[in-house]
Design an enzyme around this catalytic site. Structure first.
Site, PDB file in Angstrom:
ATOM      1  N   ASN A 115      -2.130  -2.865  13.186  1.00 37.09           N
ATOM      2  CA  ASN A 115      -3.580  -2.628  13.156  1.00 37.09           C
ATOM      3  C   ASN A 115      -3.978  -1.369  13.936  1.00 37.09           C
ATOM      4  OD1 ASN A 115      -3.568  -4.949  11.725  1.00 37.09           O
ATOM      5  ND2 ASN A 115      -4.571  -6.222  13.271  1.00 37.09           N
ATOM      6  N   LYS A 123     -17.010  31.153 -27.953  1.00 36.67           N
ATOM      7  CA  LYS A 123     -17.380  30.454 -26.715  1.00 36.67           C
ATOM      8  C   LYS A 123     -16.607  30.896 -25.478  1.00 36.67           C
ATOM      9  CE  LYS A 123     -20.139  26.806 -27.562  1.00 36.67           C
ATOM     10  NZ  LYS A 123     -21.114  26.254 -26.666  1.00 36.67           N
ATOM     11  N   SER A 155       0.819  -1.220   0.000  1.00 35.75           N
ATOM     12  CA  SER A 155       0.000   0.000   0.000  1.00 35.75           C
ATOM     13  C   SER A 155       0.850   1.265   0.000  1.00 35.75           C
ATOM     14  CB  SER A 155      -0.929   0.004   1.224  1.00 35.75           C
ATOM     15  OG  SER A 155      -0.183  -0.183   2.414  1.00 35.75           O
ATOM     16  N   SER A 214     -13.365  27.388 -26.498  1.00 36.07           N
ATOM     17  CA  SER A 214     -13.569  26.219 -27.340  1.00 36.07           C
ATOM     18  C   SER A 214     -12.463  26.184 -28.400  1.00 36.07           C
ATOM     19  CB  SER A 214     -14.934  26.304 -28.020  1.00 36.07           C
ATOM     20  OG  SER A 214     -14.939  25.543 -29.217  1.00 36.07           O
ATOM     21  N   GLN A 258      -7.650  -1.988   4.011  1.00 37.52           N
ATOM     22  CA  GLN A 258      -6.629  -1.176   3.344  1.00 37.52           C
ATOM     23  C   GLN A 258      -7.270  -0.348   2.218  1.00 37.52           C
ATOM     24  OE1 GLN A 258      -2.485  -2.595   2.842  1.00 37.52           O
ATOM     25  NE2 GLN A 258      -3.009  -2.764   0.681  1.00 37.52           N
ATOM     26  N   GLU A 260     -19.046  23.045 -14.394  1.00 40.37           N
ATOM     27  CA  GLU A 260     -19.402  21.718 -14.906  1.00 40.37           C
ATOM     28  C   GLU A 260     -18.536  20.628 -14.275  1.00 40.37           C
ATOM     29  OE1 GLU A 260     -19.202  22.041 -19.177  1.00 40.37           O
ATOM     30  OE2 GLU A 260     -20.802  23.533 -19.219  1.00 40.37           O
ATOM     31  N   LYS A 316      -8.318   3.668   1.917  1.00 38.74           N
ATOM     32  CA  LYS A 316      -7.437   4.811   1.682  1.00 38.74           C
ATOM     33  C   LYS A 316      -7.543   5.445   0.303  1.00 38.74           C
ATOM     34  CE  LYS A 316      -4.318   3.099   5.104  1.00 38.74           C
ATOM     35  NZ  LYS A 316      -5.185   1.873   5.258  1.00 38.74           N
ATOM     36  N   HIS A 326     -39.799  24.070 -10.216  1.00 43.40           N
ATOM     37  CA  HIS A 326     -39.843  23.319 -11.489  1.00 43.40           C
ATOM     38  C   HIS A 326     -39.077  24.047 -12.598  1.00 43.40           C
ATOM     39  CE1 HIS A 326     -43.227  21.145  -9.576  1.00 43.40           C
ATOM     40  NE2 HIS A 326     -43.611  22.355  -9.195  1.00 43.40           N
TER      41      HIS A 326
HETATM   42  N1  ARG Z   1      -1.449  -1.278   4.966  1.00 44.41           N
HETATM   43  C1  ARG Z   1      -2.316  -1.807   5.968  1.00 44.41           C
HETATM   44  C2  ARG Z   1      -3.666  -1.068   5.918  1.00 44.41           C
HETATM   45  O1  ARG Z   1      -3.704  -0.078   5.314  1.00 44.41           O
HETATM   46  C3  ARG Z   1      -1.710  -1.656   7.307  1.00 44.41           C
HETATM   47  C4  ARG Z   1      -2.205  -2.600   8.335  1.00 44.41           C
HETATM   48  C5  ARG Z   1      -1.698  -3.957   8.074  1.00 44.41           C
HETATM   49  N2  ARG Z   1      -2.080  -4.843   9.094  1.00 44.41           N
HETATM   50  C6  ARG Z   1      -2.101  -6.152   8.912  1.00 44.41           C
HETATM   51  N3  ARG Z   1      -2.479  -6.905   9.885  1.00 44.41           N
HETATM   52  N4  ARG Z   1      -1.812  -6.664   7.738  1.00 44.41           N
HETATM   53  O2  ARG Z   1      -4.658  -1.491   6.458  1.00 44.41           O
END
Ligand code: ARG
Length: 464
Positions: free
Chosen positions: A110, A283, A23, A277, A322, A290, A325, A156
């Site tokens: 974690n 234009k 990641s 344009s 994960q 938009e 993100k 409307h």
């Molecule tokens: N890159 C992981 C995430 O974004 C980090 C946590 C990883 N933890 C694990 N037990 N594999 O969640």
């Protein structure tokens, strides 16, 4: 392939599996909060006697050099590391030796990633709040200048009743004010620190979670270690709020596009916020409006994406998380950018007040007031409604507005009409007589403007 685990494995991870799992390419933006979390963690470990003061100092020094070097560009975060957490730990150990390996005592990736996401999201929530604050200021400025700028109000997309520009903008002010309220609410809810939850069941080390929570600017530690690492509902709340902001911006953009069209010409978007344009030289397109309207879809998409990712996960952490993100970061970046650019666009946009007022006069926007006039003369509203309906038909037939009809022509429709009708249905009267709370009448609007000024004064942008 630098990773934090491997002791239990006989063979190397397959390269494609490694890449699929990694990641670093998108969580590298968490480096600042990751280091902040590590600092608080080692200070607490030393305070509790779990780490020596010498190790603590050496780790803190090492973290400082990493932070500085990443900032200055001397240290590049490359994809040879699995994630940002591995990167920091590997570089730290490389730089300071043994002590670096003690950083992760009493911590799991974690709770580490849960902490990073909270810290990062908190700062983004505060950033969005600041942008909305500036947007509301801009809306309020336009309101102050336009309590007398008449325009048609629509239902409307048909002209309905006359209003003022201040009144119309005031509607958006309320929407963005509620959006800020949502940000402030979720900020309070999310302001609890997950660090110390470990993998899911806390740790056997005597961690001081109150200390790390305070050190990192949280109100308190989270109460349940499983929940701490298993949920991302605060990201969802933020994405929902961003989706609502985008929905509000998108409606505003839709109106600006209509107002900017050749047919309406209520506004002129500044050259700096318009585009041309490649083929049609005449234009001047409202591309920014938009695009903001267009980007609303991807922000909604992020919300649906994460809701769906989370919905089937057994407690506690699963790697699916994960996926909180990449898409969420994209939504945060785009929504913030939209608020910022939109604010620039409306702050420089010019109004064609005469055209707006003229438009408010056409289209029978004073028909309700004409009916109310008859009611004032003793006619029941339902009868007045019918009489004015017939009058509108007669006007259409003669290609006239109500106020262009002569008194004789009006009397033909109903003998109740008198010469005071013209004053009663003038644009000024129609607006000025609307003085109930929330209505467009000038006195009411000026009160609302004062109230909004106080609101901004008493509700500064969130600070982290
Ligand atoms: N890159 C992981 C995430 O974004 C980090 C946590 C990883 N933890 C694990 N037990 N594999 O969640």
């Amino acid at each position: 392939m630098a990773q934090l685990w491997g002791g239990r494995f006989k063979d190397k991870t397959d390269k494609e599996v490694y890449d699929f799992n990694a990641s670093i390419n998108f969580d590298k933006r968490l480096i600042g909060v990751d280091i902040a979390g590590s600092r608080a963690h080692v200070k607490m470990l030393a305070k509790q006697g779990i780490l020596t003061e010498a190790d603590r100092d050496s780790i803190l020094d090492g973290l400082n050099t990493i932070e500085d070097d990443v900032k200055s560009g001397n240290l590049i975060i490359t994809d040879e590391y699995e994630d940002v957490h591995s990167f920091v730990e590997a570089v730290l150990t490389d730089r300071i030796g043994e002590a670096g390996k003690r950083l992760h005592t009493g911590r799991s990736r974690n709770d580490q990633v849960a902490l990073d996401m909270r810290l990062y999201t908190k700062s983004r929530v505060a950033g969005t709040d600041k942008l909305l604050y500036v947007l509301i200021e801009s809306i309020l400025n336009t309101m102050k200048d336009n309590v007398d700028t008449f325009m048609p109000g629509f239902t409307h997309l048909q002209k309905a009743q006359p209003i003022t520009l201040a009144h119309h903008y005031g509607a958006y002010l309320e929407m963005f004010r509620r959006d800020r309220g949502r940000l402030h609410d979720l900020f309070i809810r999310m302001n609890e620190c997950p660090l110390g939850a470990g993998a899911l069941a806390g740790t056997t080390y005597p961690l001081d979670r109150e200390f790390t929570a305070k050190e990192l600017g949280f109100d308190c530690p989270t109460r349940n270690s499983i929940d701490s690492v298993a949920d991302r509902d605060y990201v969802l709340e933020y994405l929902f709020t961003l989706s609502t902001v985008m929905m509000h911006l998108s409606r505003f953009c839709e109106e600006i596009i209509i107002w900017n069209s050749n047919e309406y010409q209520f506004v002129e978007i500044d050259d700096a916020f318009s585009t041309g344009s490649s083929i049609m030289p005449q234009k001047k397109n409202p591309d920014i409006a938009e695009l903001v309207r267009g980007k609303t879809g991807r922000v909604y998409g992020a919300l649906m994406s994460l809701l769906t990712t989370m919905k089937g996960l057994p407690l506690a952490y699963n790697k699916d998380m994960q996926e909180d993100k990449e898409i969420a970061f994209d939504a945060m970046d785009n929504a913030d950018n939209c608020i910022h650019l939109f604010t620039g666009m409306i702050s420089t946009m010019k109004f064609r007040k005469e055209r707006m007022a003229k438009s408010a006069m056409n289209g029978f926007t004073n028909a309700t007031d004409a009916a109310d006039y008859l009611v004032g003369k003793g006619v029941a509203f339902r009868d007045a409604h019918r009489i004015i309906g017939e009058l509108v038909l007669a006007c259409i037939d003669k290609n006239k507005s109500i106020e262009e009809m002569t008194l004789d022509e009006l009397k033909e429709i109903s003998p109740v009409f008198d010469k005071d009708i013209y004053e009663a249905i003038s644009l000024e009267t129609c607006v000025e007589k609307r003085l109930t709370v929330g209505a467009p009448g000038k006195a009411v609007m000026q009160n609302e403007i004062l109230e909004a000024e106080n609101y901004l004064k008493n509700n500064p942008a969130l600070n982290v």
